[in-house]
Design an enzyme around this catalytic site. Structure first.
Site, PDB file in Angstrom:
ATOM      1  N   GLU A 242     -54.013 -38.170 -44.122  1.00 32.00           N
ATOM      2  CA  GLU A 242     -54.568 -39.483 -44.478  1.00 32.00           C
ATOM      3  C   GLU A 242     -54.310 -40.538 -43.390  1.00 32.00           C
ATOM      4  OE1 GLU A 242     -52.993 -40.286 -48.426  1.00 32.00           O
ATOM      5  OE2 GLU A 242     -54.631 -39.125 -49.305  1.00 32.00           O
TER       6      GLU A 242
ATOM      7  N   ASP B 248     -53.540 -34.000 -56.191  1.00 33.31           N
ATOM      8  CA  ASP B 248     -52.836 -35.261 -56.018  1.00 33.31           C
ATOM      9  C   ASP B 248     -52.496 -35.917 -57.357  1.00 33.31           C
ATOM     10  OD1 ASP B 248     -51.798 -37.506 -54.890  1.00 33.31           O
ATOM     11  OD2 ASP B 248     -53.699 -38.379 -54.291  1.00 33.31           O
TER      12      ASP B 248
ATOM     13  N   GLU C 164     -50.015 -43.503 -61.031  1.00 36.48           N
ATOM     14  CA  GLU C 164     -51.223 -43.834 -60.269  1.00 36.48           C
ATOM     15  C   GLU C 164     -52.497 -43.371 -60.972  1.00 36.48           C
ATOM     16  OE1 GLU C 164     -51.161 -42.213 -56.310  1.00 36.48           O
ATOM     17  OE2 GLU C 164     -53.237 -42.803 -55.890  1.00 36.48           O
TER      18      GLU C 164
HETATM   19  O1  GCW Z   1     -51.914 -40.141 -54.099  1.00 36.71           O
HETATM   20  C1  GCW Z   1     -52.272 -40.523 -52.838  1.00 36.71           C
HETATM   21  C2  GCW Z   1     -52.184 -41.993 -52.917  1.00 36.71           C
HETATM   22  C3  GCW Z   1     -51.775 -42.633 -51.628  1.00 36.71           C
HETATM   23  C4  GCW Z   1     -50.519 -41.936 -51.136  1.00 36.71           C
HETATM   24  C5  GCW Z   1     -50.836 -40.478 -50.889  1.00 36.71           C
HETATM   25  C6  GCW Z   1     -49.611 -39.681 -50.480  1.00 36.71           C
HETATM   26  C7  GCW Z   1     -48.672 -42.901 -49.980  1.00 36.71           C
HETATM   27  O2  GCW Z   1     -53.402 -42.499 -53.381  1.00 36.71           O
HETATM   28  O3  GCW Z   1     -51.557 -43.988 -51.885  1.00 36.71           O
HETATM   29  O4  GCW Z   1     -50.016 -42.530 -49.977  1.00 36.71           O
HETATM   30  O5  GCW Z   1     -51.301 -39.901 -52.073  1.00 36.71           O
HETATM   31  O6  GCW Z   1     -48.994 -39.083 -51.336  1.00 36.71           O
HETATM   32  O7  GCW Z   1     -49.305 -39.651 -49.306  1.00 36.71           O
END
Ligand code: GCW
Length: 700
Positions: free
Chosen positions: A314, A388, A416
């Site tokens: 990311e 995730d 989240e």
């Molecule tokens: O779940 C996603 C989130 C990001 C997060 C990423 C991760 C810290 O939307 O905000 O970044 O995973 O775990 O690296």
């Protein structure tokens, strides 16, 4: 006139300084599960008073003040202060707290084998003596173990248990039990829903928020022994001298509570703050830079824990930019930390679609070939599922597929994808489902929990991390019930075999009330909250349907302009022909990353459990489920029952009117109403969207 003024003034003083603080302090959630309310059952209170009549805590402990203060505020709260406290262990004490070697009396009362069994963090709580001179000994090899033993003892009282004939020996199953804060240096918190970062970096090192101490108490009470202070989307500045000086202060506050600090580091730090023109892990100058940095850190924080790294994921930089592998990067850092016993937690949260077009397969494809190539102080930190933190995912196939590498599990406490701090969703059942899943890695019975605790693959290092949901809100977590997720996480890191309902009941008694009606009702609400959330958001194995960016509400029609794998449509693949992601052997074959027999069971829609059906299969709307129902009808039923379950939760909550303090009752009541409205929105949006394809193809 004068007397009216005077009366108003007196009233003002009374309200502001006398009544208000007590009512404010009364129940705003700040005290978490450490409320230490008066024991109402008079018989029990009488027994407890006998036992704590003469408390003796060994003065030699390096955390003496911490233990003494906790015991004294707990007993003052629970038993109105009727106890005596001394700092010397004698034969006369009724409750003795000391390490095995602090007093001859303690060491002689206990079998040496038992002392050995307590290890470095375990403890013993033992009833000894005859009826007229009963004693309880809390003993451990270390002061940290003793702190855990003390909290265990207090928990027995907080939950109204008998203190007769105790013989408790406990050790944690996992070694590194960490919270990961996604806190940025500017005070914001990524995916934080409870205010700002509690560290208040700008005020450090001069001004220290007293709250950090309460944070440490709460963590110690549930066995958490490490904290990553900053976001995995890291800023290099955390390693700058001024930030290190700030971190020293935090480390000093947390240390007596048995908590080590860790940093998330940016892989390109040598370039960003070190003046080098590369961050290549094989470059001698880069290697030297990290070694110097480690030496600098350990000089001021001798018990520093280590580094957490999000690399090449990311947008974060990584060794790949220099043509190096995850192992090259992780080992270089591990070697810098090794002389001080520090560790590297290298995340496997990577999904480079050039490796495979199915996101769920990427981490496995990148990491499994590196098994055996990591240094012994590297742990690979892997999210519970392959995507995730969705409301429900099967466990990540990395668990059980890297036998030569210790894997840490990363869970998400901050919600989240499960309603953030607005929805009541108790996540312990979700975590239990993963921990208890059988990977079949060494034949049947190789649970995920036995992979991460190191027992299945004989690792000498183990760990687990939870992404914290803690912030500066008065109640720490935004929603009063989100505290339960923090609590349950800690308890499961210590003992992954605990049952989620037992943890819930324990938490309820300490946090809300020991009234049986309250305990039963709240445990029922909590038990149905996660299944409800799955049903109203993503039933039958659906996933990633949420709103782009903030991830709160539904957005099933979302299409990302560039990255397919950030589109909802990439995941549900709904069309005229059906719905679901075909990860079976006729599709991406992600199912084959699991050991037999899972790869065959999940490969067939008939054998695959409904929970994972659309995770692994793309099926026609008219597909006949095991119940005889069509898939489309079943999907509607599930969405509707999700909403109904929230309505039931709401009714149950309202039935507790008068039994819960006003402030927290109203707070939760409002949030449950919002949760119900949100659940309806999820259902209506998703069914309307899917209906445009399904309604035409299915008639019943
Ligand atoms: O779940 C996603 C989130 C990001 C997060 C990423 C991760 C810290 O939307 O905000 O970044 O995973 O775990 O690296």
């Amino acid at each position: 006139m004068k007397s009216k003024l005077l009366r108003n003034f007196v009233l003002f003083v009374l309200l502001t300084y006398v009544i208000a603080p007590t009512t404010l302090l009364a129940e705003d959630g700040y005290r978490l599960w450490l409320r230490y309310e008066t024991v109402k059952n008079s018989m029990l209170a009488q027994d407890y008073k006998q036992i704590v009549k003469q408390v003796e805590i060994s003065k030699s402990l390096d955390n003496y003040d911490v233990i003494k203060n906790e015991i004294s505020s707990a007993l003052t709260g629970m038993l109105s202060g009727q106890f005596s406290l001394s700092d010397t262990i004698t034969t006369k004490g009724t409750l003795l707290i000391g390490t095995f070697d602090c007093s001859k009396y303690i060491s002689q009362s206990i079998d040496p084998d038992i002392i050995a069994e307590c290890g470095s963090e375990g403890y013993l709580i033992l009833s000894t003596g005859k009826s007229d001179s009963k004693q309880i000994i809390i003993a451990a090899n270390t002061s940290r173990g003793l702190l855990y033993g003390t909290f265990h003892f207090l928990r027995l009282m907080q939950t109204g248990q008998s203190l007769e004939n105790l013989s408790i020996l406990q050790n944690p199953r996992l070694q590194k039990r960490l919270l990961n804060h996604w806190d940025n240096l500017n005070g914001s918190v990524e995916r934080g829903y409870a205010g700002k970062s509690i560290w208040k970096w700008d005020n450090l090192p001069q001004n220290i928020d007293p709250r950090i101490k309460d944070y440490a108490r709460a963590n110690a009470s549930i066995g958490i022994n490490g904290v990553v202070l900053n976001n995995v989307n890291s800023q290099a500045e955390i390693l700058r001298q001024d930030y290190l000086a700030k971190a020293v202060v935090i480390a000093d506050i947390l240390r007596p509570y048995g908590i080590q600090i860790y940093f998330s580091v940016k892989f390109t730090s040598p370039k960003q703050i070190g003046g080098l023109d590369t961050a290549d892990p094989l470059d001698p100058q880069v290697i030297q830079w990290w070694q110097d940095k480690a030496a600098e850190i350990y000089k001021i924080i001798p018990d520093f824990g280590g580094f957490l790294v999000k690399a090449y994921s990311e947008g974060q930089p990584g060794p790949q930019q220099y043509g190096r592998s995850h192992a090259d990067g992780a080992n270089m850092l591990a070697q810098a930390l090794a002389p001080y016993n520090g560790i590297v937690m290298w995340r496997s949260f990577v999904y480079d679609l050039s490796i495979d077009s199915d996101r769920t397969k990427c981490a496995y494809l990148e990491f499994v070939p590196l098994d055996g190539k990591f240094d012994s102080n590297v742990l690979i930190q892997t999210k519970n599922g392959p995507i995730d933190f969705q409301p429900r995912e099967p466990f990540s196939p990395l668990f059980g597929s890297m036998p030569k590498t210790p894997l840490m599990m990363e869970l998400q406490i901050t919600q989240e994808y499960s309603g953030q701090a607005q929805h009541l969703v108790y996540l312990a059942p979700q975590w239990k489902e993963v921990l208890d899943s059988d990977t079949y890695a060494n034949g049947p019975g190789t649970k995920v929990s036995s992979i991460i605790d190191g027992s299945a693959e004989s690792h000498s290092i183990s760990g687990i991390a939870g992404v914290s949901g803690i912030g500066s809100d008065r109640n720490w977590c935004g929603h009063h019930f989100s505290q339960a997720n923090w609590y349950a996480f800690g308890r499961l890191t210590w003992a992954p075999d605990l049952k989620s309902d037992d943890i819930a009941r324990e938490w309820i008694k300490m946090t809300w009330s020991d009234d049986p009606k309250v305990v039963d009702t709240l445990s029922e609400i909590m038990a149905c909250s996660w299944p409800a959330c799955i049903d109203y958001m993503t039933p039958l194995g659906l996933h990633h349907l949420m709103h782009e960016g903030h991830h709160y509400g539904p957005q099933p029609d979302y299409v990302h302009p560039v990255r397919h794998d950030w589109s909802s449509t990439y995941y549900h693949k709904a069309g005229k022909d059906g719905i679901g992601f075909n990860r079976s052997s006729t599709g991406t074959n992600a199912v084959n990353q699991y050991h037999p027999p899972l790869n065959t069971i999940w490969d067939s829609p008939e054998a695959c459990p409904n929970e994972y059906l659309l995770w692994f299969h793309h099926l026609p709307w008219s597909y006949r489920m095991k119940s005889g129902d069509t898939l489309w009808h079943q999907l509607q039923t599930r969405y509707n029952s999700g909403v109904d379950e929230v309505r039931d939760m709401q009714k149950m909550w309202l039935s507790l009117s008068g039994k819960i303090d006003h402030e927290r009752f109203e707070h939760v009541k409002k949030r449950l109403q919002l949760q119900l409205e949100n659940a309806e929105i999820w259902r209506d949006t998703c069914l309307k969207y899917f209906g445009q394809f399904a309604d035409k193809s299915v008639t019943n």
